[in-house]
Design an enzyme around this catalytic site. Structure first.
Site, PDB file in Angstrom:
ATOM      1  N   LYS A  13       0.842  -1.207   0.000  1.00 25.55           N
ATOM      2  CA  LYS A  13       0.000   0.000   0.000  1.00 25.55           C
ATOM      3  C   LYS A  13       0.873   1.251   0.000  1.00 25.55           C
ATOM      4  O   LYS A  13       0.674   2.170  -0.782  1.00 25.55           O
ATOM      5  CB  LYS A  13      -0.932   0.021   1.233  1.00 25.55           C
ATOM      6  CG  LYS A  13      -1.818  -1.200   1.372  1.00 25.55           C
ATOM      7  CD  LYS A  13      -2.697  -1.140   2.611  1.00 25.55           C
ATOM      8  CE  LYS A  13      -1.943  -1.140   3.927  1.00 25.55           C
ATOM      9  NZ  LYS A  13      -1.218  -2.393   4.222  1.00 25.55           N
ATOM     10  N   ARG A  88      -9.319   0.633   9.513  1.00 23.91           N
ATOM     11  CA  ARG A  88      -8.764  -0.682   9.840  1.00 23.91           C
ATOM     12  C   ARG A  88      -9.824  -1.608  10.410  1.00 23.91           C
ATOM     13  O   ARG A  88      -9.559  -2.768  10.652  1.00 23.91           O
ATOM     14  CB  ARG A  88      -7.765  -0.490  10.935  1.00 23.91           C
ATOM     15  CG  ARG A  88      -6.280  -0.512  10.815  1.00 23.91           C
ATOM     16  CD  ARG A  88      -5.638  -1.180   9.708  1.00 23.91           C
ATOM     17  NE  ARG A  88      -4.326  -1.625  10.060  1.00 23.91           N
ATOM     18  CZ  ARG A  88      -3.193  -0.997   9.763  1.00 23.91           C
ATOM     19  NH1 ARG A  88      -3.201   0.114   9.070  1.00 23.91           N
ATOM     20  NH2 ARG A  88      -2.049  -1.500  10.128  1.00 23.91           N
ATOM     21  N   ARG A 127      11.824  -5.906   4.776  1.00 17.96           N
ATOM     22  CA  ARG A 127      11.596  -4.469   4.573  1.00 17.96           C
ATOM     23  C   ARG A 127      12.566  -3.633   5.413  1.00 17.96           C
ATOM     24  O   ARG A 127      12.814  -3.919   6.577  1.00 17.96           O
ATOM     25  CB  ARG A 127      10.167  -4.083   4.944  1.00 17.96           C
ATOM     26  CG  ARG A 127       9.967  -2.554   4.906  1.00 17.96           C
ATOM     27  CD  ARG A 127       8.546  -2.142   4.955  1.00 17.96           C
ATOM     28  NE  ARG A 127       7.845  -2.625   6.130  1.00 17.96           N
ATOM     29  CZ  ARG A 127       6.550  -2.476   6.306  1.00 17.96           C
ATOM     30  NH1 ARG A 127       5.819  -1.861   5.404  1.00 17.96           N
ATOM     31  NH2 ARG A 127       5.973  -2.944   7.393  1.00 17.96           N
ATOM     32  N   ARG A 154      11.704  -1.772  11.001  1.00 15.24           N
ATOM     33  CA  ARG A 154      10.644  -1.383  11.943  1.00 15.24           C
ATOM     34  C   ARG A 154      10.529  -2.425  13.049  1.00 15.24           C
ATOM     35  O   ARG A 154      10.668  -3.619  12.793  1.00 15.24           O
ATOM     36  CB  ARG A 154       9.312  -1.276  11.196  1.00 15.24           C
ATOM     37  CG  ARG A 154       9.117   0.057  10.537  1.00 15.24           C
ATOM     38  CD  ARG A 154       7.932   0.123   9.607  1.00 15.24           C
ATOM     39  NE  ARG A 154       6.701  -0.512  10.059  1.00 15.24           N
ATOM     40  CZ  ARG A 154       5.558  -0.463   9.375  1.00 15.24           C
ATOM     41  NH1 ARG A 154       5.498   0.188   8.224  1.00 15.24           N
ATOM     42  NH2 ARG A 154       4.476  -1.057   9.834  1.00 15.24           N
ATOM     43  N   ARG A 165       0.113  -9.382  13.307  1.00 15.31           N
ATOM     44  CA  ARG A 165      -0.450  -8.335  12.436  1.00 15.31           C
ATOM     45  C   ARG A 165      -1.333  -8.968  11.360  1.00 15.31           C
ATOM     46  O   ARG A 165      -2.386  -8.426  11.014  1.00 15.31           O
ATOM     47  CB  ARG A 165       0.675  -7.527  11.797  1.00 15.31           C
ATOM     48  CG  ARG A 165       1.379  -6.636  12.811  1.00 15.31           C
ATOM     49  CD  ARG A 165       2.675  -6.088  12.273  1.00 15.31           C
ATOM     50  NE  ARG A 165       2.501  -5.224  11.134  1.00 15.31           N
ATOM     51  CZ  ARG A 165       3.469  -4.940  10.269  1.00 15.31           C
ATOM     52  NH1 ARG A 165       4.668  -5.473  10.418  1.00 15.31           N
ATOM     53  NH2 ARG A 165       3.248  -4.130   9.261  1.00 15.31           N
TER      54      ARG A 165
HETATM   55  P1  AP5 Z   1       4.923  -1.576   1.869  1.00 15.12           P
HETATM   56  O1  AP5 Z   1       4.587  -0.741   0.682  1.00 15.12           O
HETATM   57  O2  AP5 Z   1       5.654  -0.937   3.001  1.00 15.12           O
HETATM   58  O3  AP5 Z   1       3.618  -2.321   2.391  1.00 15.12           O
HETATM   59  P2  AP5 Z   1       2.361  -1.751   3.186  1.00 15.12           P
HETATM   60  O4  AP5 Z   1       1.158  -2.428   2.616  1.00 15.12           O
HETATM   61  O5  AP5 Z   1       2.371  -0.261   3.204  1.00 15.12           O
HETATM   62  O6  AP5 Z   1       2.675  -2.368   4.604  1.00 15.12           O
HETATM   63  P3  AP5 Z   1       2.687  -1.776   6.095  1.00 15.12           P
HETATM   64  O7  AP5 Z   1       3.385  -2.815   6.923  1.00 15.12           O
HETATM   65  O8  AP5 Z   1       3.225  -0.396   6.173  1.00 15.12           O
HETATM   66  O9  AP5 Z   1       1.208  -1.794   6.413  1.00 15.12           O
HETATM   67  P4  AP5 Z   1       0.596  -2.008   7.748  1.00 15.12           P
HETATM   68  O10 AP5 Z   1      -0.800  -1.832   7.341  1.00 15.12           O
HETATM   69  O11 AP5 Z   1       0.861  -3.230   8.514  1.00 15.12           O
HETATM   70  O12 AP5 Z   1       1.355  -0.963   8.674  1.00 15.12           O
HETATM   71  P5  AP5 Z   1       0.990   0.498   9.123  1.00 15.12           P
HETATM   72  O13 AP5 Z   1       2.217   1.286   9.036  1.00 15.12           O
HETATM   73  O14 AP5 Z   1      -0.250   0.969   8.453  1.00 15.12           O
HETATM   74  O15 AP5 Z   1       5.754  -2.849   1.319  1.00 15.12           O
HETATM   75  C1  AP5 Z   1       6.266  -3.830   2.201  1.00 15.12           C
HETATM   76  C2  AP5 Z   1       7.614  -4.365   1.644  1.00 15.12           C
HETATM   77  O16 AP5 Z   1       7.363  -5.043   0.393  1.00 15.12           O
HETATM   78  C3  AP5 Z   1       8.637  -3.268   1.335  1.00 15.12           C
HETATM   79  O17 AP5 Z   1       9.930  -3.718   1.631  1.00 15.12           O
HETATM   80  C4  AP5 Z   1       8.480  -3.018  -0.186  1.00 15.12           C
HETATM   81  O18 AP5 Z   1       9.669  -2.554  -0.778  1.00 15.12           O
HETATM   82  C5  AP5 Z   1       8.089  -4.419  -0.671  1.00 15.12           C
HETATM   83  N1  AP5 Z   1       7.182  -4.395  -1.824  1.00 15.12           N
HETATM   84  C6  AP5 Z   1       6.114  -3.559  -2.021  1.00 15.12           C
HETATM   85  N2  AP5 Z   1       5.493  -3.864  -3.191  1.00 15.12           N
HETATM   86  C7  AP5 Z   1       6.172  -4.928  -3.714  1.00 15.12           C
HETATM   87  C8  AP5 Z   1       6.012  -5.708  -4.917  1.00 15.12           C
HETATM   88  N3  AP5 Z   1       5.013  -5.471  -5.796  1.00 15.12           N
HETATM   89  N4  AP5 Z   1       6.887  -6.727  -5.135  1.00 15.12           N
HETATM   90  C9  AP5 Z   1       7.885  -6.973  -4.248  1.00 15.12           C
HETATM   91  N5  AP5 Z   1       8.099  -6.263  -3.123  1.00 15.12           N
HETATM   92  C10 AP5 Z   1       7.248  -5.259  -2.851  1.00 15.12           C
HETATM   93  O19 AP5 Z   1       0.593   0.249  10.648  1.00 15.12           O
HETATM   94  C11 AP5 Z   1       1.547  -0.084  11.634  1.00 15.12           C
HETATM   95  C12 AP5 Z   1       0.853  -0.162  12.986  1.00 15.12           C
HETATM   96  O20 AP5 Z   1       0.279   1.119  13.330  1.00 15.12           O
HETATM   97  C13 AP5 Z   1      -0.333  -1.132  13.055  1.00 15.12           C
HETATM   98  O21 AP5 Z   1       0.076  -2.463  13.320  1.00 15.12           O
HETATM   99  C14 AP5 Z   1      -1.148  -0.533  14.218  1.00 15.12           C
HETATM  100  O22 AP5 Z   1      -0.568  -0.840  15.471  1.00 15.12           O
HETATM  101  C15 AP5 Z   1      -0.981   0.966  13.989  1.00 15.12           C
HETATM  102  N6  AP5 Z   1      -2.049   1.520  13.116  1.00 15.12           N
HETATM  103  C16 AP5 Z   1      -1.884   2.076  11.891  1.00 15.12           C
HETATM  104  N7  AP5 Z   1      -3.059   2.470  11.390  1.00 15.12           N
HETATM  105  C17 AP5 Z   1      -3.996   2.167  12.327  1.00 15.12           C
HETATM  106  C18 AP5 Z   1      -5.401   2.319  12.399  1.00 15.12           C
HETATM  107  N8  AP5 Z   1      -6.101   2.853  11.375  1.00 15.12           N
HETATM  108  N9  AP5 Z   1      -6.037   1.895  13.522  1.00 15.12           N
HETATM  109  C19 AP5 Z   1      -5.368   1.355  14.543  1.00 15.12           C
HETATM  110  N10 AP5 Z   1      -4.023   1.159  14.549  1.00 15.12           N
HETATM  111  C20 AP5 Z   1      -3.348   1.566  13.455  1.00 15.12           C
END
Ligand code: AP5
Length: 208
Positions: A13, A88, A127, A154, A165
């Site tokens: 994403k 979420r 990552r 991270r 997660r």
């Molecule tokens: P990346 O693009 O970073 O993936 P992402 O989908 O953005 O993953 P996140 O881990 O950031 O999402 P998340 O939803 O768990 O975490 P968030 O920060 O929102 O890609 C991942 C890896 O794959 C990278 O190395 C990239 O280079 C690689 N890649 C990407 N595309 C690729 C492809 N096509 N082919 C190969 N490789 C590829 O949340 C973190 C924490 O914050 C949560 O656990 C929670 O505690 C809290 N939080 C955040 N939002 C909320 C909410 N709304 N409510 C409550 N808690 C929340």
């Protein structure tokens, strides 16, 4: 254009959002990034959020909802936004609909970046993120290819947290796929292909 990006942790994403921001200048609202910034700055919100994030649990709804409300009101979000990591769960989705309605706005699309769980575990384990500019890369990037900054892993990308997660995603977030399908605004791309191929489909899905 007002977009919600849906998908499991590590689906890509953030990677796709960064490309949309670079090409179209749409405001990128990542609740994960906002929360990590709050943790880094040790604000009251950051101090409350850290323990949930480290465990791979969702931060309490009201904390995140307040953060998103404030961010949606900012100048750069008036022309359109990409919400990444929010909503979420159903409470957050219903609250978002109601907030947008109060603002006289609505979502144009909820775009699912669809990737199988086995692929996710490998991606998240390798990552790395830039400490300075937030660029998302992999363990192959010794330094940030964008700004030369230090790349770090991270805390929630450690093996023991990744599975939790994914479980939280299945239980709390995946029901939103049906929620947005029911609203007639769900689109989906296969995220298990090279980044640029996924991006081509993302643009097509968004009519960009
Ligand atoms: P990346 O693009 O970073 O993936 P992402 O989908 O953005 O993953 P996140 O881990 O950031 O999402 P998340 O939803 O768990 O975490 P968030 O920060 O929102 O890609 C991942 C890896 O794959 C990278 O190395 C990239 O280079 C690689 N890649 C990407 N595309 C690729 C492809 N096509 N082919 C190969 N490789 C590829 O949340 C973190 C924490 O914050 C949560 O656990 C929670 O505690 C809290 N939080 C955040 N939002 C909320 C909410 N709304 N409510 C409550 N808690 C929340």
């Amino acid at each position: 254009m007002n977009i919600v990006l849906l998908g499991a942790p590590g689906a890509g994403k953030g990677t796709q959002a960064q490309k949309l921001v670079a090409d179209y200048g749409i405001a990128h609202i990542s609740t994960g990034d906002l929360l990590r910034a709050a943790v880094k700055a040790a604000t009251p919100l950051g101090l409350k959020a850290k323990k949930y994030m480290d465990a791979g649990e969702l931060v309490p709804d009201q904390l995140v909802i307040d953060l998103v409300k404030e961010r949606l009101g900012a100048d750069d979000a008036q022309k359109g936004f990409i919400l990444d990591g929010f909503p979420r769960n159903t409470v957050q989705a219903v609250t978002l609909d109601s907030e947008l309605s109060d603002m006289g706005r609505e979502l144009d699309c909820a775009l699912l970046v669809d990737v199988a769980a086995e692929v996710i575990v490998n991606r998240l384990s390798s990552r790395r993120t830039c400490r300075d500019c937030g660029y998302t890369g992999t363990a192959a990037d010794a330094t940030c290819p964008k700004c030369g900054g230090e790349m770090y892993q991270r805390d929630d990308d450690k093996a023991e947290t990744i599975q939790n997660r994914l479980d939280v995603y299945e239980k709390s977030t995946s029901p939103l796929i049906e929620y947005y399908r029911g609203q007639g605004i769900l689109k989906s791309v296969d995220g298990d292909r090279p980044v640029d191929e996924v991006y081509t489909d993302v643009k097509e899905a968004l009519n960009l």
